[in-house]
Design an enzyme around this catalytic site. Structure first.
Site, mmCIF file in Angstrom:
data_model
loop_
_atom_site.group_PDB
_atom_site.id
_atom_site.type_symbol
_atom_site.label_atom_id
_atom_site.label_comp_id
_atom_site.label_asym_id
_atom_site.label_seq_id
_atom_site.Cartn_x
_atom_site.Cartn_y
_atom_site.Cartn_z
ATOM 1 N N GLY A 13 50.031 36.436 46.115
ATOM 2 C CA GLY A 13 48.984 37.456 46.008
ATOM 3 C C GLY A 13 48.190 37.552 47.293
ATOM 4 O O GLY A 13 47.761 36.536 47.856
ATOM 5 N N PHE A 16 41.871 39.415 47.170
ATOM 6 C CA PHE A 16 40.750 38.700 47.794
ATOM 7 C C PHE A 16 41.010 37.198 47.889
ATOM 8 O O PHE A 16 40.765 36.584 48.928
ATOM 9 C CB PHE A 16 39.468 38.968 47.010
ATOM 10 C CG PHE A 16 38.941 40.352 47.225
ATOM 11 C CD1 PHE A 16 38.389 40.707 48.443
ATOM 12 C CD2 PHE A 16 39.011 41.305 46.227
ATOM 13 C CE1 PHE A 16 37.909 41.990 48.662
ATOM 14 C CE2 PHE A 16 38.536 42.592 46.426
ATOM 15 C CZ PHE A 16 37.982 42.936 47.643
ATOM 16 N N GLY A 17 41.502 36.598 46.804
ATOM 17 C CA GLY A 17 41.723 35.151 46.807
ATOM 18 C C GLY A 17 42.802 34.760 47.800
ATOM 19 O O GLY A 17 42.613 33.871 48.643
ATOM 20 N N VAL A 81 56.469 37.544 42.343
ATOM 21 C CA VAL A 81 56.839 36.191 41.908
ATOM 22 C C VAL A 81 56.994 36.243 40.391
ATOM 23 O O VAL A 81 56.085 36.682 39.680
ATOM 24 C CB VAL A 81 55.760 35.170 42.318
ATOM 25 C CG1 VAL A 81 56.052 33.805 41.709
ATOM 26 C CG2 VAL A 81 55.695 35.074 43.839
ATOM 27 N N GLU A 177 30.727 53.680 37.260
ATOM 28 C CA GLU A 177 30.915 54.327 38.568
ATOM 29 C C GLU A 177 31.762 55.588 38.445
ATOM 30 O O GLU A 177 31.471 56.615 39.068
ATOM 31 C CB GLU A 177 31.534 53.316 39.548
ATOM 32 C CG GLU A 177 30.515 52.260 39.937
ATOM 33 C CD GLU A 177 31.060 51.096 40.768
ATOM 34 O OE1 GLU A 177 30.276 50.501 41.522
ATOM 35 O OE2 GLU A 177 32.243 50.776 40.654
ATOM 36 N N ASP A 314 40.725 35.799 39.800
ATOM 37 C CA ASP A 314 40.746 36.327 38.427
ATOM 38 C C ASP A 314 41.715 35.603 37.510
ATOM 39 O O ASP A 314 41.577 35.656 36.285
ATOM 40 C CB ASP A 314 41.152 37.813 38.445
ATOM 41 C CG ASP A 314 40.024 38.726 38.877
ATOM 42 O OD1 ASP A 314 38.937 38.215 39.193
ATOM 43 O OD2 ASP A 314 40.235 39.953 38.906
ATOM 44 N N ALA A 324 35.034 39.713 43.144
ATOM 45 C CA ALA A 324 35.674 39.437 44.421
ATOM 46 C C ALA A 324 35.167 38.139 45.064
ATOM 47 O O ALA A 324 35.947 37.357 45.610
ATOM 48 C CB ALA A 324 35.451 40.619 45.357
HETATM 49 C C1 LIG Z 1 38.505 49.103 39.588
HETATM 50 C C2 LIG Z 1 37.918 47.757 39.911
HETATM 51 C C3 LIG Z 1 36.633 47.680 40.426
HETATM 52 C C4 LIG Z 1 36.083 46.444 40.754
HETATM 53 N N1 LIG Z 1 34.810 46.409 41.279
HETATM 54 C C5 LIG Z 1 34.313 45.225 41.675
HETATM 55 C C6 LIG Z 1 33.053 45.168 42.309
HETATM 56 O O1 LIG Z 1 32.358 46.182 42.474
HETATM 57 N N2 LIG Z 1 32.596 43.950 42.755
HETATM 58 C C7 LIG Z 1 33.348 42.814 42.585
HETATM 59 O O2 LIG Z 1 32.929 41.746 43.037
HETATM 60 N N3 LIG Z 1 34.519 42.844 41.972
HETATM 61 C C8 LIG Z 1 35.025 44.016 41.513
HETATM 62 N N4 LIG Z 1 36.246 44.048 40.892
HETATM 63 C C9 LIG Z 1 36.927 42.774 40.612
HETATM 64 C C10 LIG Z 1 37.582 42.225 41.859
HETATM 65 O O3 LIG Z 1 38.302 43.231 42.517
HETATM 66 C C11 LIG Z 1 38.462 41.060 41.457
HETATM 67 O O4 LIG Z 1 37.658 40.076 40.869
HETATM 68 C C12 LIG Z 1 39.184 40.480 42.659
HETATM 69 O O5 LIG Z 1 40.025 41.449 43.230
HETATM 70 C C13 LIG Z 1 39.979 39.254 42.247
HETATM 71 O O6 LIG Z 1 40.687 38.794 43.346
HETATM 72 P P1 LIG Z 1 42.085 38.074 43.141
HETATM 73 O O7 LIG Z 1 42.526 37.632 44.479
HETATM 74 O O8 LIG Z 1 41.991 37.094 42.051
HETATM 75 O O9 LIG Z 1 43.041 39.233 42.599
HETATM 76 P P2 LIG Z 1 43.385 40.630 43.259
HETATM 77 O O10 LIG Z 1 42.424 41.004 44.301
HETATM 78 O O11 LIG Z 1 43.603 41.547 42.121
HETATM 79 O O12 LIG Z 1 44.758 40.343 43.981
HETATM 80 C C14 LIG Z 1 45.917 40.010 43.300
HETATM 81 C C15 LIG Z 1 47.088 40.299 44.221
HETATM 82 O O13 LIG Z 1 48.218 39.659 43.710
HETATM 83 C C16 LIG Z 1 49.319 40.527 43.718
HETATM 84 N N5 LIG Z 1 50.175 40.070 42.645
HETATM 85 C C17 LIG Z 1 49.910 40.064 41.312
HETATM 86 N N6 LIG Z 1 50.922 39.491 40.647
HETATM 87 C C18 LIG Z 1 51.826 39.123 41.577
HETATM 88 C C19 LIG Z 1 53.089 38.494 41.511
HETATM 89 N N7 LIG Z 1 53.617 38.115 40.340
HETATM 90 N N8 LIG Z 1 53.783 38.310 42.651
HETATM 91 C C20 LIG Z 1 53.271 38.705 43.833
HETATM 92 N N9 LIG Z 1 52.076 39.306 43.963
HETATM 93 C C21 LIG Z 1 51.363 39.494 42.848
HETATM 94 C C22 LIG Z 1 48.732 41.908 43.536
HETATM 95 O O14 LIG Z 1 49.594 42.894 44.073
HETATM 96 C C23 LIG Z 1 47.428 41.776 44.322
HETATM 97 O O15 LIG Z 1 47.596 42.121 45.661
HETATM 98 C C24 LIG Z 1 36.824 45.275 40.546
HETATM 99 C C25 LIG Z 1 38.126 45.345 40.023
HETATM 100 C C26 LIG Z 1 38.664 46.580 39.710
HETATM 101 C C27 LIG Z 1 40.064 46.657 39.150
#
Ligand SMILES: Cc1cc2nc3c(=O)[nH]c(=O)nc-3n(C[C@H](O)[C@H](O)[C@H](O)COP(=O)(O)OP(=O)(O)OC[C@H]3O[C@@H](n4cnc5c(N)ncnc54)[C@H](O)[C@@H]3O)c2cc1C
Length: 440
Positions: A13, A16-17, A81, A177, A314, A324
């Protein structure tokens, strides 16, 4: 090359993480393989602006390869994955070219995020898409602008009203929003551009089962947000449960009884669940999962019994919100643990989330923000929102371009990103015909 330099970190992934973990591994003597399903890193908090024509998709989704181009220890593989073999220490990838590949790891950071949940009503998705990736944002953008065009072409007043009614299900930040922006589109940005449809009759209905909008914010900010939404013409239906969704509308239930709302455009902004990969990891490692399917991790973000596997953002279960900042700080922390281990240093303190606050925009010049015990709303909240988003948006070009679009949209009335492709329109018309045939 020493043994240490050959340590292999796999990051699943590049949200953000994953991205923050990868960047924090920049100077670590390890090879880092980032695996992501799409070629872009998505700035999800601004996705609603793509869906409502303010920003272009490129501004919120820069290519991962470009972001990481200067980081020499990184290799990017595009694919999904699908499984983890904890004995062999490999991940199975369904690569973009259709092949299955296995990638070995010594340390694994899983940051695969969340997906939207329809709480078991998956059939709602066809009629009420959610907003999670660029495809969703472009689909919603085409549905929203298409609805105004259809209203313009419609002679039957009842049908026209159906096109001019927008239903948002879920009053968290995304629902609020989107509702604010659709109301601004109808009552301000598109004003005067349609000569047959009266856009003043547009209804934007925001539905949630709880008793307030933005339930994750302190109550006074929910009250301020609701006041502003009402002033924009948004109808908030709280303590209202959506029990059915079809092509022509939604059925809701309140303490007073059932009601049907006729609307062609519905948007799902309620509920998240873990992606399928979480179940595979839980099965392979024996890790526990919570009700949403997210993986329970230890204080150092590793899977119990597997110190080499980190789960951040997440996808990790716990009391922390799905925002995020949690993912960014979790990714950076996991990279720090790996760095210390490779340097032979003792383990760091358990992961501690530093809460920098929470914010959501309602409309132009109006946002709410919770920073510790402090509350900001209206213009003050909006300037905070602007500063924070400009700071975190990736890439200088994207910052300048987003700022220009914001000036155009918020000082002026322009919505420059309104294109629905011919393919999208044809697909939409075909679906509408299908739905009409089915209901006959
Ligand atoms: C519409 C929307 C609005 C939001 N607004 C806010 C906000 O205003 N403020 C805030 O703080 N947070 C907000 N969030 C939440 C925030 O975006 C998430 O908490 C944050 O993105 C989590 O980061 P992450 O790295 O865990 O997952 P993500 O950022 O979702 O990244 C996951 C990544 O993993 C990849 N992936 C998933 N499964 C697989 C796999 N099996 N194999 C390979 N790649 C994979 C995806 O393509 C993606 O690129 C919002 C979320 C959404 C959907």
């Amino acid at each position: 090359m020493s043994d240490q330099q050959q340590h292999r970190v796999v990051v699943v992934g590049a949200g953000f993480g994953g991205l923050f973990a990868t960047k924090a591994l920049r100077r670590v003597p390890a090879s880092v393989t980032v695996i992501n399903g799409t070629s872009y890193h998505l700035f999800e908090p601004l996705l609603y602006q793509v869906a409502t024509g303010i920003l272009s998709e490129g501004e919120v989704a820069p290519p991962i390869r470009e972001i990481l181009k200067r980081q020499r220890n990184v290799d990017l593989k595009l694919g999904w994955v699908t499984d983890v073999d904890v004995d062999e220490r490999t991940v199975l990838v369904s690569a973009m070219n259709g092949r299955e590949i296995r990638i070995p790891y010594d340390s694994l950071i899983v940051a695969a995020g969340a997906r939207n949940s329809y709480f078991g009503n998956e059939d709602f998705a066809e009629f009420a898409p959610s907003l999670k990736n660029i495809d969703d944002a472009l689909e919603l953008r085409s549905r929203i602008f298409h609805a105004f065009e259809m209203a313009e072409l419609e002679d039957d007043p009842e049908q026209r009203q159906r096109w001019l009614t927008f239903v948002l299900i879920g009053a968290g930040p995304t629902g609020v929003e989107m509702a604010g922006q659709i109301a601004e589109l109808a009552h301000r940005a598109l004003n005067g551009q349609y000569h047959h449809a009266d856009l003043g009759r547009t209804r934007v209905i925001l539905i949630d089962a709880v008793d307030r909008v933005l339930p994750a914010f302190d109550r006074p900010l929910s009250v301020a947000a609701l006041r502003k939404l009402t002033r924009l013409g948004v109808e908030a239906r709280l303590q209202t449960r959506v029990v059915d969704v079809d092509a022509d509308g939604v059925e809701v239930r309140t303490a007073a009884g059932a009601e049907r709302i006729e609307a062609y455009t519905k948007i799902w902004a309620a509920g998240v669940a873990a992606p399928e990969l979480a179940g595979r990891i839980a099965a392979a490692t024996g890790a526990a999962t919570d009700r949403a399917g997210r993986i329970v991790v230890g204080p150092d973000l590793t899977v119990p019994g597997h110190p080499e596997i980190f789960v951040v953002g997440d996808l990790a279960a716990g009391d922390l919100p799905g925002v995020a900042q949690v993912a960014m700080q979790g990714g950076t922390y996991a990279a720090g643990v790996i760095r210390r281990r490779l340097a032979g240093r003792p383990a760091p303190k358990p992961f501690h989330y530093f809460d920098k606050g929470n914010m959501a925009t309602i409309s132009r010049f109006s946002a709410v923000a919770n920073v510790g015990k402090l509350h900001f709303s209206g213009l003050a909240g909006w300037f905070m929102w602007l500063a924070v988003h400009l700071f975190y948006l990736i890439g200088f070009k994207n910052k300048v371009s987003a700022l220009t679009h914001w000036l155009v949209s918020f000082l002026g009335r322009g919505r420059s990103e309104r294109i629905a492709t011919t393919q999208q329109i044809q697909a939409r018309n075909a679906l509408n015909r299908l739905a009409a045939d089915r209901s006959r």
